[in-house]
Design an enzyme around this catalytic site. Structure first.
Site, PDB file in Angstrom:
ATOM      1  N   LYS A  14       0.824  -1.216   0.000  1.00 64.30           N
ATOM      2  CA  LYS A  14       0.000   0.000   0.000  1.00 64.30           C
ATOM      3  C   LYS A  14       0.855   1.263   0.000  1.00 64.30           C
ATOM      4  O   LYS A  14       0.594   2.200  -0.751  1.00 64.30           O
ATOM      5  CB  LYS A  14      -0.945   0.023   1.221  1.00 64.30           C
ATOM      6  CG  LYS A  14      -1.885  -1.164   1.311  1.00 64.30           C
ATOM      7  CD  LYS A  14      -2.891  -1.019   2.448  1.00 64.30           C
ATOM      8  CE  LYS A  14      -2.305  -1.024   3.840  1.00 64.30           C
ATOM      9  NZ  LYS A  14      -1.674  -2.302   4.225  1.00 64.30           N
ATOM     10  N   ARG A 128      11.382  -6.557   5.051  1.00 63.58           N
ATOM     11  CA  ARG A 128      11.318  -5.114   5.319  1.00 63.58           C
ATOM     12  C   ARG A 128      11.856  -4.808   6.714  1.00 63.58           C
ATOM     13  O   ARG A 128      12.494  -3.783   6.931  1.00 63.58           O
ATOM     14  CB  ARG A 128       9.859  -4.646   5.186  1.00 63.58           C
ATOM     15  CG  ARG A 128       9.685  -3.137   5.280  1.00 63.58           C
ATOM     16  CD  ARG A 128       8.277  -2.724   4.891  1.00 63.58           C
ATOM     17  NE  ARG A 128       7.342  -2.844   5.993  1.00 63.58           N
ATOM     18  CZ  ARG A 128       6.024  -2.632   5.906  1.00 63.58           C
ATOM     19  NH1 ARG A 128       5.482  -2.311   4.746  1.00 63.58           N
ATOM     20  NH2 ARG A 128       5.239  -2.749   6.956  1.00 63.58           N
ATOM     21  N   ARG A 146      -0.725  -9.177  13.326  1.00 60.28           N
ATOM     22  CA  ARG A 146      -1.243  -8.104  12.452  1.00 60.28           C
ATOM     23  C   ARG A 146      -2.099  -8.698  11.330  1.00 60.28           C
ATOM     24  O   ARG A 146      -3.138  -8.128  10.965  1.00 60.28           O
ATOM     25  CB  ARG A 146      -0.084  -7.289  11.867  1.00 60.28           C
ATOM     26  CG  ARG A 146       0.566  -6.369  12.912  1.00 60.28           C
ATOM     27  CD  ARG A 146       1.955  -5.938  12.517  1.00 60.28           C
ATOM     28  NE  ARG A 146       1.984  -5.071  11.358  1.00 60.28           N
ATOM     29  CZ  ARG A 146       3.085  -4.891  10.599  1.00 60.28           C
ATOM     30  NH1 ARG A 146       4.213  -5.522  10.893  1.00 60.28           N
ATOM     31  NH2 ARG A 146       3.047  -4.086   9.580  1.00 60.28           N
TER      32      ARG A 146
HETATM   33  P1  AMP Z   1       0.725   0.416   9.028  1.00 57.44           P
HETATM   34  O1  AMP Z   1       1.869   1.364   8.868  1.00 57.44           O
HETATM   35  O2  AMP Z   1      -0.475   0.806   8.219  1.00 57.44           O
HETATM   36  O3  AMP Z   1       1.123  -1.024   8.825  1.00 57.44           O
HETATM   37  O4  AMP Z   1       0.257   0.536  10.550  1.00 57.44           O
HETATM   38  C1  AMP Z   1       1.111   0.182  11.620  1.00 57.44           C
HETATM   39  C2  AMP Z   1       0.287   0.078  12.907  1.00 57.44           C
HETATM   40  O5  AMP Z   1      -0.284   1.352  13.205  1.00 57.44           O
HETATM   41  C3  AMP Z   1      -0.864  -0.888  12.861  1.00 57.44           C
HETATM   42  O6  AMP Z   1      -0.467  -2.239  13.143  1.00 57.44           O
HETATM   43  C4  AMP Z   1      -1.764  -0.325  13.973  1.00 57.44           C
HETATM   44  O7  AMP Z   1      -1.260  -0.640  15.251  1.00 57.44           O
HETATM   45  C5  AMP Z   1      -1.591   1.182  13.775  1.00 57.44           C
HETATM   46  N1  AMP Z   1      -2.577   1.727  12.817  1.00 57.44           N
HETATM   47  C6  AMP Z   1      -2.322   2.281  11.596  1.00 57.44           C
HETATM   48  N2  AMP Z   1      -3.457   2.665  10.999  1.00 57.44           N
HETATM   49  C7  AMP Z   1      -4.459   2.348  11.862  1.00 57.44           C
HETATM   50  C8  AMP Z   1      -5.878   2.462  11.806  1.00 57.44           C
HETATM   51  N3  AMP Z   1      -6.498   2.981  10.737  1.00 57.44           N
HETATM   52  N4  AMP Z   1      -6.588   2.034  12.882  1.00 57.44           N
HETATM   53  C9  AMP Z   1      -5.978   1.530  13.962  1.00 57.44           C
HETATM   54  N5  AMP Z   1      -4.664   1.353  14.063  1.00 57.44           N
HETATM   55  C10 AMP Z   1      -3.892   1.761  13.030  1.00 57.44           C
END
Ligand code: AMP
Length: 191
Positions: A14, A128, A146
């Site tokens: 993404k 990564r 996750r």
């Molecule tokens: P990402 O960088 O999108 O993989 O997000 C890393 C972490 O940030 C996730 O595992 C969640 O703990 C938190 N996070 C990011 N976006 C959200 C969201 N929309 N809702 C809740 N937690 C989020």
């Protein structure tokens, strides 16, 4: 306005694809994960709160996440459109996003869902983790949590966007440029 949700499990690509899409379509990129990480780095109260959830691979509570997202959208009143990356991840977040965009007289144009097999995701995230400096990429138990959280809480949103006739499933395996081409074709058809 073109407003895109780039959707998919952790490791689906993404962030990588968002960087290319924002350039081509002149969109403002909002990644809630990046916003949380910036807050952690800046040692803000929000960052401290979020870190406890992120380190375990759990979702940060909706109220905190939605308020942060809303503030970021409102910071960009002249945007030609947005690309939402890592948001929404729950039904209340998707509802809040629709309400927020409606208040700006706009809406989501398409939800592009990147499809990648689980074992490929785990391999990508572990790889990564060697360079990203992200604690949640370095530990396979956290990675698998996750993915489980994604399956349980986030993947049902595909139906949310399907019901609005906005879901577009995209094959997420291939070169970065191949996948980018598939995303662009989907956007150009929808807008
Ligand atoms: P990402 O960088 O999108 O993989 O997000 C890393 C972490 O940030 C996730 O595992 C969640 O703990 C938190 N996070 C990011 N976006 C959200 C969201 N929309 N809702 C809740 N937690 C989020």
């Amino acid at each position: 306005m073109i407003n895109i949700v780039i959707f998919g499990p952790p490791g689906a690509g993404k962030g990588t694809q968002s960087e290319k899409l924002l350039e081509k379509y002149s969109l403002v990129h909002i990644s809630t994960g990046d916003l949380f990480r910036a807050n952690i780095k800046g040692e803000t109260k929000l960052g401290l709160r979020a870190k406890a959830f992120m380190d375990k691979g759990e979702l940060v509570p909706d109220s905190v996440t939605i308020d942060m997202l809303r503030a970021k959208v409102e910071e960009n009143p002249n945007a030609q459109g947005f690309i939402f990356d890592g948001f929404p991840r729950t039904t209340p977040q998707a509802d809040a996003l629709d309400t927020l965009l409606a208040s700006l007289s706009t809406s989501i144009s398409a939800c592009l869902s990147l499809q990648v097999p689980d074992e490929e995701l785990v391999a990508r995230l572990l790889n990564r983790g060697k360079t990203s400096g992200r604690a949640d990429d370095a530990d396979e138990t956290v990675i698998r949590n996750r993915l489980a959280v994604y399956m349980r809480e986030t993947s049902p949103l595909k139906d949310f966007y399907k019901q609005q006739a906005k879901l577009k499933e995209i094959h997420g395996v291939g070169t970065v440029d191949e996948i980018f081409g598939r995303l662009c074709t989907a956007i150009d058809k929808h807008s």
